[in-house]
Design a protein around this motif. Sequence first.
Motif, short mmCIF file in Angstrom:
data_model
loop_
_atom_site.label_atom_id
_atom_site.label_comp_id
_atom_site.label_asym_id
_atom_site.label_seq_id
_atom_site.Cartn_x
_atom_site.Cartn_y
_atom_site.Cartn_z
N ALA A 48 7.30 8.73 6.01
CA ALA A 48 8.03 9.82 5.72
C ALA A 48 7.53 10.91 6.94
O ALA A 48 8.56 11.83 7.39
N GLU A 49 6.20 11.06 7.00
CA GLU A 49 5.70 12.10 7.96
C GLU A 49 6.12 11.82 9.16
O GLU A 49 6.64 12.97 10.06
N GLN A 67 8.39 -3.11 1.64
CA GLN A 67 7.01 -3.64 1.19
C GLN A 67 7.41 -4.64 0.23
O GLN A 67 7.25 -4.62 -0.96
N ASN A 85 0.91 -1.30 0.11
CA ASN A 85 0.01 -0.07 0.25
C ASN A 85 0.79 1.20 0.23
O ASN A 85 1.85 1.26 0.85
N PRO A 86 0.51 2.16 -1.01
CA PRO A 86 1.49 3.33 -1.01
C PRO A 86 1.32 4.26 0.23
O PRO A 86 2.29 5.19 0.33
N ALA A 87 0.26 4.09 0.77
CA ALA A 87 -0.05 5.15 1.98
C ALA A 87 1.11 4.81 3.30
O ALA A 87 1.42 5.79 3.78
N TYR A 88 1.59 3.76 3.27
CA TYR A 88 2.68 3.44 4.17
C TYR A 88 3.82 4.20 4.14
O TYR A 88 4.56 4.83 5.04
N GLY A 89 4.25 4.35 2.89
CA GLY A 89 5.59 5.13 2.75
C GLY A 89 5.55 6.67 2.95
O GLY A 89 6.06 7.20 3.64
N GLN A 90 4.44 7.13 2.80
CA GLN A 90 4.06 8.52 2.93
C GLN A 90 4.00 8.82 4.36
O GLN A 90 4.39 9.51 5.15
N ALA A 91 3.33 7.67 5.28
CA ALA A 91 2.81 7.96 6.65
C ALA A 91 4.28 7.76 7.37
O ALA A 91 4.49 8.57 8.35
#
Length: 103
Positions: A14-15, A30, A6-12
């Motif tokens: 990083a934040e 991943q 899920n691409p959302a994990y990378g963004q989360a």
Amino acid sequence: MNTNKNPAYGQALAELKAEGKVPEFVELRQVEHLNNRLESDHGKLKRLIRPTLGFKSMRTAASTLKGFEIMRMFKKGQFDGWIQSVGGGTEVSFINRLFGLHL
């Protein structure tokens, strides 16, 4: 950290790193099957939920799921140390002492 793709994990992640809530050395891997041990644990719970035909409210869902999880923890032996520390015996005698039940 192992997750699915899920691409959302990378963004989360990083934040979280930018906010200082996660150390910089944490890596996101991943790879599809690396977290199978955790994911497979949900399958047993899903098999218990399916016959209930869903839940009518969040309150009943939360109560039912808590009960399922507690019973699974007993089955997996995760309460054994606690049971021994408060007088020993079986799970049944532990529940009887805890809730004052006499079966």
